[in-house]
Write an enzyme that holds these catalytic residues in place. Sequence first.
Site, PDB file in Angstrom:
ATOM      1  N   TRP A 126       0.813  -1.198   0.205  1.00  0.00           N
ATOM      2  CA  TRP A 126       0.024   0.028   0.023  1.00  0.00           C
ATOM      3  C   TRP A 126       0.933   1.385   0.089  1.00  0.00           C
ATOM      4  O   TRP A 126       1.946   1.265   0.934  1.00  0.00           O
ATOM      5  CB  TRP A 126      -0.956   0.052   1.210  1.00  0.00           C
ATOM      6  CG  TRP A 126      -1.924   1.131   1.380  1.00  0.00           C
ATOM      7  CD1 TRP A 126      -2.574   1.859   0.336  1.00  0.00           C
ATOM      8  CD2 TRP A 126      -2.200   1.712   2.639  1.00  0.00           C
ATOM      9  NE1 TRP A 126      -3.320   2.500   1.124  1.00  0.00           N
ATOM     10  CE2 TRP A 126      -3.015   2.642   2.310  1.00  0.00           C
ATOM     11  CE3 TRP A 126      -1.572   1.627   4.079  1.00  0.00           C
ATOM     12  CZ2 TRP A 126      -3.415   3.366   3.411  1.00  0.00           C
ATOM     13  CZ3 TRP A 126      -2.120   2.614   5.036  1.00  0.00           C
ATOM     14  CH2 TRP A 126      -3.011   3.468   4.467  1.00  0.00           C
ATOM     15  N   ASP A 207      -1.759  -5.903   8.637  1.00  0.00           N
ATOM     16  CA  ASP A 207      -2.643  -4.936   8.175  1.00  0.00           C
ATOM     17  C   ASP A 207      -3.875  -5.708   7.476  1.00  0.00           C
ATOM     18  O   ASP A 207      -3.915  -6.467   6.697  1.00  0.00           O
ATOM     19  CB  ASP A 207      -1.842  -4.017   7.227  1.00  0.00           C
ATOM     20  CG  ASP A 207      -2.897  -2.884   6.807  1.00  0.00           C
ATOM     21  OD1 ASP A 207      -4.006  -2.973   7.420  1.00  0.00           O
ATOM     22  OD2 ASP A 207      -2.436  -1.915   6.127  1.00  0.00           O
ATOM     23  N   LYS A 242     -14.057  -0.432   4.760  1.00  0.00           N
ATOM     24  CA  LYS A 242     -14.567  -1.107   3.551  1.00  0.00           C
ATOM     25  C   LYS A 242     -15.584  -2.127   3.732  1.00  0.00           C
ATOM     26  O   LYS A 242     -16.851  -2.095   3.339  1.00  0.00           O
ATOM     27  CB  LYS A 242     -13.446  -1.922   2.878  1.00  0.00           C
ATOM     28  CG  LYS A 242     -12.118  -1.376   2.916  1.00  0.00           C
ATOM     29  CD  LYS A 242     -11.750  -0.320   2.050  1.00  0.00           C
ATOM     30  CE  LYS A 242     -10.274   0.355   2.366  1.00  0.00           C
ATOM     31  NZ  LYS A 242      -9.856   1.284   1.324  1.00  0.00           N
TER      32      LYS A 242
END
Length: 392
Positions: A126, A207, A242
């Site tokens: 990311w 993560d 999300k």
Amino acid sequence: MNFFDTIDMAPPDPILGLNTAFKEDPRSNKVNLSIGAYKTDDLQPLVLTAVRKAEQQILSQGMDKEYLSQDGNPEYVNRSIKLVFGAEQDNIFGAQAPGGTAGVRLAAEFLAQIGSSVIYIPDPTWANHNQVFARAGLKAELYPYYDAERREFTKSGMVEAIKSIPSGTPILLHACCHNPTGLDPTPADWKEISTAIKSQELLPVFDFAYQGFGRGIDEDATAVRHFLADGHQMLVANSYSKNFGLYGERIGGFYVVASDGEIAERVKSQVMRIIRANYSNPPLHGSRIIAAVLASDALRQEWESELAVMRKRISGMRKALAEGLNAGGSSVDFSFMYKQNGMFSYSGLSKEAVGRLRDEFAIYMPANGRLNVAGLSPKNLDYVVEAIIAVL
Ligand code: LMR
């Protein structure tokens, strides 16, 4: 005296900056495949019905707006621990955090406090990981994750690299739906990775931003739960942006698995100080929504089915994209996309192709060619397919 006149202009953020540029683009045919945010078939943002119902419930209860403690809403934290780890345990400390990014940032600051100066992160990862760790004083070193030639996750490359990482070093892992590649280790791969990390005595830092967007809520927790069962001490950051569609509410968490409950208490006392010095305590609203949904069988079921709808729509669009590109006579075989999962597809498009898509077709995606599949719909698919074929 002018204090600020030597300040340089910082470059725009590789993801958020694109989102802003997209909003400012006047072209009516523009397509946003940049930031990882879900859109409906009508290309509208989605607020889940389970979330709306939980909000009505919260409103009707006339709740106060007092401060939370540094580690947040206890009901939310306990339910989050169950969702992430499968069950609560004495040796797991959890804190609510303002979004998954803040969870990662807490991990970074905690690592700095316990003396880490380096963290290994996947290549690629990311776009924000590097600077989150850098700002907390950790240097990010890369380990191989992606075989660009075969367009696959490289388990052998990763496991081989782990063997030469110095003992005691933290290593960042994407629990599922790897961002940006969309390629995850299989459950058997995770076992091997866990064993390698254990024998090298590294500290896993997960993560976990896309739980439920890969194969399912529990399936996507396979890695974290396997590492837990293997007896790792570890750090986890999670996000509800999300899977609950709560992007702007900034709701996530930071968890530490210690070797026992007494150590977890001491860890807690230190993380409480880190939080106090950063933002004092987290915001209320998102935690109340999640606690309310997870506390009610009916709302939880509704959330799970809405999450399944999002997951299926994304995988349907990924399939349609790959099929469209292949049927459109593209010079590249896009069948590799079928192996990817989660919100993103790593398209393999060059920086130049990405630039042309933006300049000539008003299609936005980050320079690394990561494309937000959840921003595709039957409304823009043909246009995107034609444009990609044109720039290849
Ligand atoms: C993304 O990768 O697009 C998302 O995680 C949003 C963000 O904060 O970058």
